[in-house]
Design an enzyme around this catalytic site. Sequence first.
Site, PDB file in Angstrom:
ATOM      1  N   ARG A   1      28.559 -22.344 -22.088  1.00 25.50           N
ATOM      2  CA  ARG A   1      27.654 -23.351 -21.520  1.00 25.50           C
ATOM      3  C   ARG A   1      28.457 -24.381 -20.711  1.00 25.50           C
ATOM      4  O   ARG A   1      28.013 -24.883 -19.697  1.00 25.50           O
ATOM      5  CB  ARG A   1      26.836 -24.037 -22.640  1.00 25.50           C
TER       6      ARG A   1
ATOM      7  N   TYR B   1       8.875 -30.018  -1.176  1.00 25.46           N
ATOM      8  CA  TYR B   1       8.404 -28.840  -1.919  1.00 25.46           C
ATOM      9  C   TYR B   1       7.559 -29.352  -3.093  1.00 25.46           C
ATOM     10  O   TYR B   1       7.994 -30.273  -3.820  1.00 25.46           O
ATOM     11  CB  TYR B   1       9.621 -28.033  -2.407  1.00 25.46           C
TER      12      TYR B   1
ATOM     13  N   ASP C   1      17.778 -32.104   0.308  1.00 22.74           N
ATOM     14  CA  ASP C   1      17.491 -30.726  -0.072  1.00 22.74           C
ATOM     15  C   ASP C   1      17.655 -29.872   1.189  1.00 22.74           C
ATOM     16  O   ASP C   1      16.865 -29.965   2.119  1.00 22.74           O
ATOM     17  CB  ASP C   1      16.066 -30.629  -0.648  1.00 22.74           C
TER      18      ASP C   1
ATOM     19  N   LYS D   1      16.779 -19.002  -2.517  1.00 22.77           N
ATOM     20  CA  LYS D   1      16.349 -18.709  -1.141  1.00 22.77           C
ATOM     21  C   LYS D   1      17.507 -18.105  -0.326  1.00 22.77           C
ATOM     22  O   LYS D   1      18.025 -17.086  -0.682  1.00 22.77           O
ATOM     23  CB  LYS D   1      15.787 -19.970  -0.489  1.00 22.77           C
TER      24      LYS D   1
HETATM   25  C1  LIG Z   1      12.903 -26.758  -0.648  1.00 21.15           C
HETATM   26  C2  LIG Z   1      12.836 -26.315  -2.075  1.00 21.15           C
HETATM   27  N1  LIG Z   1      13.488 -27.020  -3.013  1.00 21.15           N
HETATM   28  C3  LIG Z   1      13.449 -26.665  -4.307  1.00 21.15           C
HETATM   29  C4  LIG Z   1      12.735 -25.564  -4.730  1.00 21.15           C
HETATM   30  C5  LIG Z   1      12.707 -25.188  -6.188  1.00 21.15           C
HETATM   31  O1  LIG Z   1      13.553 -24.101  -6.411  1.00 21.15           O
HETATM   32  P1  LIG Z   1      13.393 -23.000  -7.562  1.00 21.15           P
HETATM   33  O2  LIG Z   1      12.147 -22.235  -7.282  1.00 21.15           O
HETATM   34  O3  LIG Z   1      14.645 -22.186  -7.459  1.00 21.15           O
HETATM   35  O4  LIG Z   1      13.299 -23.719  -8.862  1.00 21.15           O
HETATM   36  C6  LIG Z   1      12.057 -24.788  -3.792  1.00 21.15           C
HETATM   37  C7  LIG Z   1      11.293 -23.608  -4.210  1.00 21.15           C
HETATM   38  O5  LIG Z   1      10.566 -23.002  -3.444  1.00 21.15           O
HETATM   39  C8  LIG Z   1      12.107 -25.178  -2.427  1.00 21.15           C
HETATM   40  O6  LIG Z   1      11.455 -24.471  -1.484  1.00 21.15           O
END
Ligand SMILES: Cc1ncc(COP(=O)(O)O)c(C=O)c1O
Length: 386
Positions: free
Chosen positions: A53, A105, A177, A202
């Site tokens: 961990r 998001y 992000d 992604k």
């Molecule tokens: C821009 C963005 N940030 C964060 C996330 C969250 O990521 P995760 O689905 O890997 O938890 C997403 C998910 O689609 C996203 O598009």
Amino acid sequence: MSTNKPKAGFATRAIHVGQEPDPSTGAVAPAIFATSTYVQEEIGKHKGYEYARVSNPTRTRLEENLASLEGGLAARVFSSGMAEINAITTMLKNGNHVVCGNNLYGGTPRLFNQVWSDFGLEFTYVDTSDPRNVQRAIKKDTRMVFIETPTNPLMALTDIRAVSDVCRPKKIDLVVDNTFMSPYFQQPIGLGADVVVHSTTKFLNGHSDGLGGLVVCTRQDQADKLAFLQKAAGAILSPFECWLILRGVKTLALRMEKHDESGRLVAEFLSKHKKVKKVFYPGLPDHPQHELAKRQMSGFGSMITFETGSLSNANKMLRKVEVCSLGESLGGVETLISHPATMTHAALGEKGRREIGITDGLVRISVGVEDVEDIVDDLDQALSAI
Ligand SMILES: Cc1ncc(COP(=O)(O)O)c(C=O)c1O
């Protein structure tokens, strides 16, 4: 590459930093260390690894690689994008205030509003495409500004440098992000961001076969706190998923070039299609922030949103797609098409979506790396159902 050689290009670092051949066998590909613990020679004497961990050699390799690609001091990976956003939120303290983009998001405001606001954190959402809105929203206790650029799904941009200029004198951490652009097309740290986050699910993984989250930081105190949070809260990325990203990232530069090339062609096709009412893509000259996009990003990527006019139109076309796969997520080699109002942004509710301009007719596409003619033909035949 044993060191993070600053002069090496992006693709070279993607393939070599943290990806050195295995010293004991010469294996070119990194090993997956599927272990929960490590043998110690005597009390307090070990090879740097005590318990999985806390740390794992496959994870160490990935963290070195991704820190290099984002140009940060250190990287820490978590079990999903949301686990990583949760981790950076736990770095705040009761009473702190966060200024956020109003078109993040959907899962991010869900975490902030439905979990963290019960623990004494306060969140204000503003349109960060105008940095003056960020300036106005800042309070005495503001400790973090959290933005996504381009936004999901409306593809609005925020000027990272301008927002950083607002945050820096007040010692407020700017978190970007960078999931939509990947470090290949956008380098927020070079533009003044303090922290960069990604859903590695992604483009970084790129093959739609594993979840993951990444935080890249610029200061040692952040790196130490994030490592502590991996150990204390345990939302770490498994060695297998680290390995998937190490493998995926080797082709990131190639994939992003192809995503961008096809993204531009698909956006152009959609912008001329008579059934499409509006296209949101920063690479189109009529995008209101096209000039900022050219300045801030080195490509436009493959995320495109378009207006079909109604829920029924969206549904008619989405039922017909064949090459494009209807599903949430983005950034994989396959073209994924989704309906933000009922999928990624359902949690905002109708009123929340209306406030930021997410209509029921919007469709979002993550253009993959298939033959672009097949993607265009597929969209054309699907749009004929409207
Ligand atoms: C821009 C963005 N940030 C964060 C996330 C969250 O990521 P995760 O689905 O890997 O938890 C997403 C998910 O689609 C996203 O598009």
